[in-house]
Scaffold this motif. Structure first.
Motif, mmCIF file in Angstrom:
data_model
loop_
_atom_site.group_PDB
_atom_site.id
_atom_site.type_symbol
_atom_site.label_atom_id
_atom_site.label_comp_id
_atom_site.label_asym_id
_atom_site.label_seq_id
_atom_site.Cartn_x
_atom_site.Cartn_y
_atom_site.Cartn_z
ATOM 1 N N ILE A 59 -1.363 -2.047 -8.944
ATOM 2 C CA ILE A 59 -1.944 -1.628 -7.667
ATOM 3 C C ILE A 59 -3.160 -2.494 -7.323
ATOM 4 N N SER A 69 2.121 1.670 -3.448
ATOM 5 C CA SER A 69 1.051 2.076 -4.362
ATOM 6 C C SER A 69 0.951 3.592 -4.441
ATOM 7 N N ASN A 93 -2.556 -4.955 -3.953
ATOM 8 C CA ASN A 93 -2.976 -4.272 -2.722
ATOM 9 C C ASN A 93 -3.568 -5.183 -1.655
ATOM 10 N N ARG A 100 0.826 -1.215 0.000
ATOM 11 C CA ARG A 100 0.000 0.000 0.000
ATOM 12 C C ARG A 100 0.858 1.261 0.000
#
Length: 358
Positions: A328, A130, A332, A127
């Protein structure tokens, strides 16, 4: 076995590269020799850097990996910039982003997924990365494209220079965040550096001593610089012979050659179920390219006759943004499998066909 192959490639490739450039052998033949030699030299640079990282500790080791992770591509790009091959340099940066996010991550997920039904990696790192990917690729690359439409060339260079400085500063801040202020804060005990799958501490031994690693790194870097300069001079002939555009040479050929050794490491790590390392190689290398290598090349180009703006073509920009968004979405959740790897590989093949036909 792999190390022996790289050893023979270096022993044979370096003398052939020197002889071929001095005796002006066929540029098509030498293109292949140069590529194989650079890949094998990059493997030695990687091994030397890993040894120094183990000796120096995780913080300095992380900085070493960040510095030398894309050294080969950086060297090739600098020589290409000196020759005024701006399109190839920008294309190689695009190729690195696509190669790392789609080809390397895709192969890692696919190969690892064939052995393990589900593989997990640090969801907090995923995350965090990202957000940096969104900034480093989508924000920092789209903004120059949009604003430069109504700018002169000089204004576009000024905009690119300002953005490049901001990118490098934020990249250094990201390293400081991960390696110093928040090191280990978001890691699970079982995934901490120096621990095995059961959470037990494992003492890691360096492959080479500090002195040997530094000598190998210095000699490999010097050899890569020499061979890269010769490689750049073959691009025009190779493109004319095979009908390859500068865009295709940069996106596919230069990007794969510059990162081949690193690509292999990620796949091997995934096969060993060390997914934190595999993902960090793929995503971390992308962040290095977007937030450090690309802006550094923009600043270096200011000292050459032809400056390079941080402005990509529409196909380059769209493919990079698509690759970031796809990565992503897939990463994630902190888990992966072979089908997600196949999805990333399929996206890379689609884009590769597109660049070949341009």
């Amino acid at each position: 076995m792999v190390n022996k192959i790289f050893f023979f490639l270096v022993i044979i490739g370096v003398p052939l590269s020197v002889a071929g450039s001095l005796l002006h052998w066929s540029q098509i033949l030498m293109f292949g020799v140069y590529c194989l030699t650079i890949v094998s030299l990059a493997a030695y640079m990687g091994r030397a850097t890993e040894s120094l990282a183990v000796i120096s500790g995780p913080r300095i080791g992380g900085l070493l990996n960040a510095t030398f992770g894309n050294a080969v591509e950086l060297i090739i790009s600098i020589f290409a910039l000196r020759e005024g091959l701006i399109e190839i340099v920008l294309a190689s940066l695009t190729g690195s982003v696509l190669g790392n996010l789609l080809l390397v991550a895709g192969l890692s997920f696919f190969v690892g997924g064939l052995k393990f039904k589900r593989q997990k990696f640090n969801v907090y790192d995923a995350r965090h990365n990202s957000g940096l990917l969104m900034f480093g690729v989508i924000v920092a690359f789209v903004i120059p494209e949009v604003f430069s439409m109504d700018m002169s060339d000089a204004e576009a260079i000024s905009l690119s220079t300002g953005i490049s400085i901001i990118l490098i500063v934020l990249y250094l801040a990201a390293l400081f965040f991960k390696l110093v202020t928040h090191r280990g804060v978001y890691q699970h005990v079982s995934n901490q550096e120096g621990s095995d799958a059961g959470g037990k501490h494992v003492h890691e031994e360096p492959e080479w001593s500090r002195k040997k690693a530094m000598i190998v790194l210095a000699l490999s870097t010097a050899a890569v610089a020499y061979v890269s300069e010769s490689l750049v001079h073959t691009f025009e002939t190779v493109g004319d012979t095979f009908g390859w555009s500068e865009l295709f040479i940069g996106v596919i050929i230069v990007a794969i050659v510059g990162n081949a050794a690193e690509h292999a490491s990620a796949i091997i790590m995934a096969y060993k179920n060390k997914m934190d390392v595999a993902v960090e190689i793929a995503v971390g290398s992308t962040l290095q390219v977007a937030m450090f290598v690309a802006p550094l090349l923009v600043l270096i180009s200011l000292f050459f006759p032809v400056q390079m703006p941080l402005v990509f073509t529409l196909p380059e920009l769209v493919t990079m943004v698509t690759a970031v968004l796809l990565m992503i979405v897939i990463s994630n959740d902190g888990e992966t499998n072979w089908f997600e790897g196949a999805t990333l590989l399929a996206a890379y093949l689609i884009m590769g066909i597109g660049f070949y036909l341009l």
